[in-house]
Design a protein around this motif. Structure first.
Motif, mmCIF file in Angstrom:
data_model
loop_
_atom_site.group_PDB
_atom_site.id
_atom_site.type_symbol
_atom_site.label_atom_id
_atom_site.label_comp_id
_atom_site.label_asym_id
_atom_site.label_seq_id
_atom_site.Cartn_x
_atom_site.Cartn_y
_atom_site.Cartn_z
ATOM 1 N N GLY A 87 -23.246 28.464 41.976
ATOM 2 C CA GLY A 87 -24.635 28.450 41.527
ATOM 3 C C GLY A 87 -24.767 28.667 40.034
ATOM 4 N N ILE A 88 -24.008 29.630 39.508
ATOM 5 C CA ILE A 88 -24.055 29.885 38.073
ATOM 6 C C ILE A 88 -23.507 28.688 37.294
ATOM 7 N N GLY A 89 -22.501 28.030 37.865
ATOM 8 C CA GLY A 89 -21.964 26.835 37.205
ATOM 9 C C GLY A 89 -23.007 25.730 37.089
ATOM 10 N N TRP A 90 -23.772 25.497 38.171
ATOM 11 C CA TRP A 90 -24.829 24.479 38.123
ATOM 12 C C TRP A 90 -25.908 24.862 37.119
ATOM 13 N N ILE A 91 -26.301 26.128 37.113
ATOM 14 C CA ILE A 91 -27.332 26.568 36.171
ATOM 15 C C ILE A 91 -26.821 26.453 34.740
ATOM 16 N N SER B 120 -30.238 20.078 37.988
ATOM 17 C CA SER B 120 -29.028 20.896 38.070
ATOM 18 C C SER B 120 -29.364 22.368 38.288
ATOM 19 N N MET B 121 -30.373 22.847 37.573
ATOM 20 C CA MET B 121 -30.737 24.256 37.728
ATOM 21 C C MET B 121 -31.376 24.520 39.096
ATOM 22 N N MET B 122 -32.099 23.550 39.618
ATOM 23 C CA MET B 122 -32.672 23.717 40.958
ATOM 24 C C MET B 122 -31.565 23.771 42.018
ATOM 25 N N ILE B 123 -30.504 22.990 41.814
ATOM 26 C CA ILE B 123 -29.365 23.064 42.737
ATOM 27 C C ILE B 123 -28.697 24.422 42.634
ATOM 28 N N GLY B 124 -28.552 24.947 41.424
ATOM 29 C CA GLY B 124 -27.971 26.270 41.252
ATOM 30 C C GLY B 124 -28.775 27.355 41.935
ATOM 31 N N VAL C 27 -31.473 36.308 39.434
ATOM 32 C CA VAL C 27 -30.274 35.869 38.716
ATOM 33 C C VAL C 27 -30.526 34.529 38.044
ATOM 34 N N TYR C 28 -31.193 33.643 38.745
ATOM 35 C CA TYR C 28 -31.502 32.315 38.191
ATOM 36 C C TYR C 28 -32.321 32.435 36.910
#
Length: 217
Positions: free
Chosen positions: A148-152, A78-82, A90-91
């Protein structure tokens, strides 16, 4: 170079970690000798099965270990997708949300005490993530920042579940290890024999010659 392969990176990472298994079993086969370790004053990892050089793992344990492994894979994916939708800076900062989720799960699921200074650190982390997320919204070079923030964010929650599960499993194993010596001591007391004379159990108490002598002393 554009980062566009989150699932492949996750797969390769877990395949690389799985390569440690052959090394582990090779070490057990060639080098792990419980008797030699005990003679040297150490504590062996396990007692060898007489029919095998490897420890016997129950089916229940495989399922217990599968839970944190699956959450680790899902959270990392999930975090890689974000990371597809936000910059690396930001990540790296948004993924600090895992600290916030772990603190909440420890307090409300595991019922552990979280001290005031720890809550202060959690609040500082949450504010930092909020500031970074808001600033990323005004970056014209980044698109779909909220996605992206939602996935992370989701990945951080899953990773926090993984850490909570691992702590729960390890604490349960430690509790079992602490209970086992107590049960063995009870069994030794009921077994009687020895120089203290035979023990007689009556109404939840064990009365014997050894106990009487100890009382007189």
């Amino acid at each position: 170079m554009v980062y566009t392969r989150p699932l492949m990176q996750t797969l390769l990472m877990f395949v690389a970690m799985a390569l440690a298994l052959p090394l582990y079993y090779g070490y057990l086969y060639f080098f792990h000798d419980p008797e030699a370790i005990r003679r040297a004053g150490g504590e062996p990892m396990f007692e060898k099965n007489p029919r095998s050089k490897y420890p016997k793992i129950k089916t229940k344990m495989w399922f217990i270990l599968a839970a944190p492994a699956c959450t680790d894979m899902l959270g990392t994916m999930s975090m890689m997708i974000g990371l597809l939708y936000v910059s690396v800076s930001v990540y790296q900062l948004v993924r600090c949300l895992v600290i916030v989720y772990v603190a909440l799960l420890r307090r409300f699921y595991l019922k552990r005490t979280v001290w005031g200074y720890q809550w202060l650190g959690v609040i500082i982390n949450a504010l930092s993530v909020a500031i970074v997320g808001i600033s990323a919204l005004f970056d014209p070079e980044q698109t779909n920042v909220l996605l992206g923030i939602g996935w992370i964010n989701f990945g951080c929650f899953v990773m926090a579940c993984q850490l909570t599960l691992e702590e729960f499993v390890m604490d349960s194993a430690n509790d079992d290890d602490e209970k086992q010596p107590k049960q063995q001591r009870r069994g030794g007391g009921r077994g009687g024999g020895g120089g203290g004379g035979g023990a007689v159990a009556g109404r939840g108490r064990v009365v014997g010659l050894g106990a009487e002598v100890g009382t007189q002393q």
